[in-house]
Design a protein around this motif. Structure first.
Motif, short mmCIF file in Angstrom:
data_model
loop_
_atom_site.label_atom_id
_atom_site.label_comp_id
_atom_site.label_asym_id
_atom_site.label_seq_id
_atom_site.Cartn_x
_atom_site.Cartn_y
_atom_site.Cartn_z
N ALA A 1 0.83 -1.20 0.00
CA ALA A 1 0.00 0.00 0.00
C ALA A 1 0.87 1.26 0.00
O ALA A 1 1.91 1.30 0.65
CB ALA A 1 -0.91 0.00 1.22
N ILE A 2 0.42 2.27 -0.74
CA ILE A 2 1.12 3.55 -0.81
C ILE A 2 0.14 4.66 -0.49
O ILE A 2 -0.98 4.70 -1.00
CB ILE A 2 1.72 3.78 -2.21
CG1 ILE A 2 2.79 2.73 -2.51
CG2 ILE A 2 2.31 5.18 -2.32
CD1 ILE A 2 3.41 2.86 -3.90
N ASN A 3 0.57 5.58 0.37
CA ASN A 3 -0.21 6.75 0.74
C ASN A 3 0.66 7.97 0.50
O ASN A 3 1.77 8.07 1.03
CB ASN A 3 -0.61 6.69 2.22
CG ASN A 3 -1.20 5.34 2.59
OD1 ASN A 3 -2.32 5.03 2.24
ND2 ASN A 3 -0.43 4.52 3.28
N THR A 4 0.18 8.91 -0.31
CA THR A 4 1.00 10.05 -0.72
C THR A 4 0.26 11.36 -0.47
O THR A 4 -0.88 11.52 -0.89
CB THR A 4 1.37 9.96 -2.20
OG1 THR A 4 2.00 8.70 -2.46
CG2 THR A 4 2.33 11.08 -2.58
N ARG B 1 4.21 7.58 2.28
CA ARG B 1 4.22 6.63 3.39
C ARG B 1 3.77 5.28 2.86
O ARG B 1 2.73 5.17 2.21
CB ARG B 1 3.27 7.10 4.49
CG ARG B 1 3.23 6.21 5.73
CD ARG B 1 2.18 6.73 6.69
NE ARG B 1 2.13 5.97 7.92
CZ ARG B 1 1.13 6.04 8.80
NH1 ARG B 1 0.12 6.88 8.58
NH2 ARG B 1 1.15 5.33 9.90
N TYR B 2 4.54 4.25 3.14
CA TYR B 2 4.19 2.90 2.70
C TYR B 2 3.39 2.21 3.80
O TYR B 2 3.89 2.01 4.91
CB TYR B 2 5.44 2.11 2.36
CG TYR B 2 6.19 2.69 1.18
CD1 TYR B 2 5.80 2.40 -0.13
CD2 TYR B 2 7.26 3.56 1.36
CE1 TYR B 2 6.47 2.96 -1.21
CE2 TYR B 2 7.94 4.11 0.27
CZ TYR B 2 7.53 3.80 -1.01
OH TYR B 2 8.19 4.37 -2.08
N ALA B 3 2.12 1.89 3.48
CA ALA B 3 1.20 1.28 4.44
C ALA B 3 1.18 2.13 5.71
O ALA B 3 0.99 3.34 5.64
CB ALA B 3 1.61 -0.17 4.73
N ALA B 4 1.40 1.50 6.87
CA ALA B 4 1.39 2.26 8.13
C ALA B 4 2.78 2.34 8.73
O ALA B 4 2.94 2.50 9.95
CB ALA B 4 0.43 1.59 9.11
N PRO C 1 -2.72 9.49 6.77
CA PRO C 1 -3.36 8.29 7.31
C PRO C 1 -3.11 7.09 6.41
O PRO C 1 -2.85 7.24 5.21
CB PRO C 1 -4.84 8.67 7.34
CG PRO C 1 -4.99 9.70 6.27
CD PRO C 1 -3.71 10.48 6.28
N ASP C 2 -3.17 5.88 6.98
CA ASP C 2 -2.91 4.70 6.17
C ASP C 2 -4.14 4.25 5.39
O ASP C 2 -4.06 3.32 4.59
CB ASP C 2 -2.38 3.55 7.03
CG ASP C 2 -3.32 3.18 8.17
OD1 ASP C 2 -4.37 3.82 8.30
OD2 ASP C 2 -2.99 2.24 8.91
N GLN C 3 -5.29 4.90 5.62
CA GLN C 3 -6.49 4.61 4.87
C GLN C 3 -7.22 5.91 4.55
O GLN C 3 -7.25 6.82 5.37
CB GLN C 3 -7.44 3.70 5.67
CG GLN C 3 -6.92 2.28 5.90
CD GLN C 3 -6.86 1.48 4.61
OE1 GLN C 3 -7.60 1.75 3.67
NE2 GLN C 3 -5.95 0.51 4.57
#
Length: 241
Positions: free
Chosen positions: A60-63, A89-92, A188-190
């Motif tokens: 998972a990737i969060n940008t 941020r990769y995942a959490a 946030p991771d989601q």
């Protein structure tokens, strides 16, 4: 995909050269074609060590993308320039990656530095507390340009790698793309208020240096693919304007 862009007609046995810079080619995939490409990649390439089988050989990737209040980067104004500024941020994971990325004619230039997620507030300080802090170059750059959080993008990335001419080449497929407006310095991771960025479709990228590897050339010849200039950031902003 027109291979003539990367294989000069004057010498069809050679491939396009780009002065030792990273090249990224993007393609739009339907679910059916994605399944075909994934099967091909699993046979021809190795899994990225960051992937997990729990989410389909993906991670998972969060940008968090930054822009001016007037969205100069999104609007490509003179003030915005052509460089994107983002926090990834990769995942959490408790680590953030501070990145700048510019792309022209499929040639990418990227700089990135990692910091502990707990140091995120330091980016908002007018002066560095430590001259040796690795994120200070990024802090100075975004403050000079007046950049603030603009949009969050979330997705899962299927990734395969293989070694070619002493370098790793990568094939990635991004799916479940979601984006939202964001004005807060947090990742946030989601997603909390998501909107689909490419409903039902996926984005594949081929990443390599200098030349189009024979392996990728075979892929482009074997499977019909549609090239694209799709931008996750621009699509996220446009869907929330």
């Amino acid at each position: 995909m027109d291979l003539k862009l990367f294989v000069p007609e004057s010498d069809p046995m050679q491939v396009y050269q780009a002065q030792d810079r990273r090249i990224e080619l993007k393609f739009l995939l339907t679910p059916e074609v994605s399944h075909q490409v994934r099967s091909w990649a699993r046979e021809q390439m190795d899994p990225d060590p960051h992937c997990t089988t729990a989410i389909g050989d993906s991670y998972a990737i969060n940008t968090l993308y930054l822009d001016t209040p007037a969205l100069d980067i999104y609007r490509k104004t003179r003030l915005g320039g052509t460089t994107k500024y983002r926090l990834r941020r990769y995942a959490a994971e408790p680590v953030l990656w501070l990145e700048t990325k510019s792309k022209r004619n499929n040639i990418v230039q990227k700089s990135r530095t990692s910091i502990p997620a707990a140091q995120l507030p330091l980016l908002q300080q007018s002066e560095a507390t430590d001259d040796l802090w690795p994120g200070d170059w990024f802090r100075q750059s975004i403050q000079k340009r007046g950049l603030h959080p603009s949009a969050l993008v979330h997705y899962q990335r299927f990734a395969r790698i293989v070694r070619y001419q002493n370098q790793h080449i990568r094939l990635t497929i991004d799916n479940q793309l979601a984006g939202q407006k964001c004005s807060r310095w947090e990742i946030p991771d989601q997603p909390t208020d998501r909107s689909d960025l490419y409903q039902g479709g996926e984005i594949m990228e081929l990443k390599f240096h200098d030349i189009l590897p024979p392996l990728f050339k075979r892929l482009l010849l074997e499977i019909p693919l549609i090239s694209t200039g799709f931008s996750k950031y621009r699509t996220a902003v446009a869907s929330n304007l």
